[in-house]
Design a protein around this motif. Structure first.
Motif, PDB file in Angstrom:
ATOM      1  N   THR A  27       1.016  -1.171   0.003  1.00  0.00           N
ATOM      2  CA  THR A  27      -0.071   0.012   0.007  1.00  0.00           C
ATOM      3  C   THR A  27       0.867   1.198   0.000  1.00  0.00           C
ATOM      4  OG1 THR A  27      -1.634  -1.038   1.215  1.00  0.00           O
ATOM      5  CG2 THR A  27      -1.859   1.449   1.143  1.00  0.00           C
ATOM      6  N   VAL A  28       0.685   1.965  -1.054  1.00  0.00           N
ATOM      7  CA  VAL A  28       1.640   3.266  -1.080  1.00  0.00           C
ATOM      8  C   VAL A  28       0.647   4.508  -1.040  1.00  0.00           C
ATOM      9  CG1 VAL A  28       3.180   4.567  -2.581  1.00  0.00           C
ATOM     10  CG2 VAL A  28       3.300   1.966  -2.474  1.00  0.00           C
ATOM     11  N   ILE A  29       0.874   5.563   0.042  1.00  0.00           N
ATOM     12  CA  ILE A  29       0.461   6.461   0.181  1.00  0.00           C
ATOM     13  C   ILE A  29       1.198   7.939   0.152  1.00  0.00           C
ATOM     14  CG2 ILE A  29      -1.080   7.822   1.902  1.00  0.00           C
ATOM     15  CD1 ILE A  29      -2.108   5.238   3.316  1.00  0.00           C
ATOM     16  N   SER A  30       0.872   8.726  -0.576  1.00  0.00           N
ATOM     17  CA  SER A  30       1.825   9.966  -0.597  1.00  0.00           C
ATOM     18  C   SER A  30       1.050  11.222  -0.162  1.00  0.00           C
ATOM     19  CB  SER A  30       2.230  10.179  -1.934  1.00  0.00           C
ATOM     20  OG  SER A  30       3.115   9.224  -2.851  1.00  0.00           O
ATOM     21  N   LYS A  31       1.857  11.796   0.695  1.00  0.00           N
ATOM     22  CA  LYS A  31       1.300  13.254   1.151  1.00  0.00           C
ATOM     23  C   LYS A  31       2.470  14.261   1.296  1.00  0.00           C
ATOM     24  CE  LYS A  31      -1.810  10.854   4.628  1.00  0.00           C
ATOM     25  NZ  LYS A  31      -2.075  10.816   6.158  1.00  0.00           N
ATOM     26  N   GLY A  32       2.013  15.259   0.419  1.00  0.00           N
ATOM     27  CA  GLY A  32       3.151  16.249   0.143  1.00  0.00           C
ATOM     28  C   GLY A  32       4.322  15.584  -0.338  1.00  0.00           C
ATOM     29  N   THR A  33       5.525  15.740   0.326  1.00  0.00           N
ATOM     30  CA  THR A  33       6.740  15.469  -0.073  1.00  0.00           C
ATOM     31  C   THR A  33       7.178  13.954   0.461  1.00  0.00           C
ATOM     32  OG1 THR A  33       8.021  16.579   1.344  1.00  0.00           O
ATOM     33  CG2 THR A  33       7.707  17.785  -0.593  1.00  0.00           C
ATOM     34  N   VAL A  34       6.367  13.338   0.995  1.00  0.00           N
ATOM     35  CA  VAL A  34       6.477  12.015   1.635  1.00  0.00           C
ATOM     36  C   VAL A  34       5.774  11.003   1.281  1.00  0.00           C
ATOM     37  CG1 VAL A  34       6.658  11.043   3.948  1.00  0.00           C
ATOM     38  CG2 VAL A  34       7.177  13.209   3.899  1.00  0.00           C
TER      39      VAL A  34
END
Length: 216
Positions: A27-34
């Motif tokens: 599971t891949v979750i991106s928030k901003g630069t992370v």
């Protein structure tokens, strides 16, 4: 366990932080630069990718390859995680991953004609089982033992696992895997001189890279 690498030529300004072995179902979750990567089956954290990493840690501009993060650097990463809204935090890992091991005992692998099952002491009071296929492995020698979490020079990460059905916790390292300066390009373990370092100590790679004479 915390394994970090920074390779701007290949990946750009991205700090890769690994906390667990890779799995197919993620599971891949991106928030901003992370970006957070977790195991889709059990939700366990596998790692984070920090984009624009040199803005967060300017000292990364001098790094190439594996990065050994300090407590202060990990604290800055955790602050960035909180700001992005992630709750899974990182813990600094300062335990040596390449240590002087001592092969105490060897037995044949039941399903292989060349693999050996070693009992290798990696610190006082701790002996682990490591399966090894090097032709010169034998009892009562000192070797470079890569513990789980070690990153090899080629980027491979060592995890606990099985070799042909037998548990193996780490790897005994040869000349080719270590890529020591001027070392022979041949199969086999680097057998460390008895008086080199004590069993369990972190391998002195600066000294090791000066051990083999330059070829004429």
């Amino acid at each position: 366990m915390l394994i970090s690498s920074y390779n701007p030529q290949e990946m750009g300004d991205v700090l890769v932080v690994i906390t667990g072995p890779d799995v197919d179902d993620q599971t891949v979750i991106s928030k901003g630069t992370v970006t957070q990567i977790t195991n889709a089956k059990d939700g366990s954290l596998l790692g984070y990718n920090f984009f624009d990493a040199s803005e967060l840690l300017p000292e990364l501009k001098d790094e190439r390859g594996q990065v050994f993060l300090s407590d202060d650097q990990v604290a800055k990463l955790n602050a960035a995680l909180s700001e992005a809204g992630f709750t899974e935090k990182l813990t600094a890992d300062h335990t040596p991953k390449f240590v002087v091991g001592y092969v105490e005992k060897i037995e044949d692998h039941p399903k292989s004609d060349h693999l050996k099952i070693t009992q290798t002491r990696v610190e006082d009071g701790k002996t682990v089982q490591v399966v090894c296929g090097s032709p010169n492995v034998k009892e009562h020698i000192k070797v470079v033992a890569a513990r789980p979490g070690a990153m090899m020079p080629d980027g491979k990460i060592i995890w606990p696992g099985k070799l042909m059905g037998v548990e193996s916790e780490g790897m005994l390292c040869g000349f080719r895997e270590l890529r020591l300066k001027n070392a022979p390009d041949k199969k086999g373990l680097w057998i460390i001189p008895d008086d080199w370092q004590e069993t369990g100590e972190a391998v002195d790679f600066d000294r090791a890279n000066a051990y083999f004479p330059a070829e004429n």
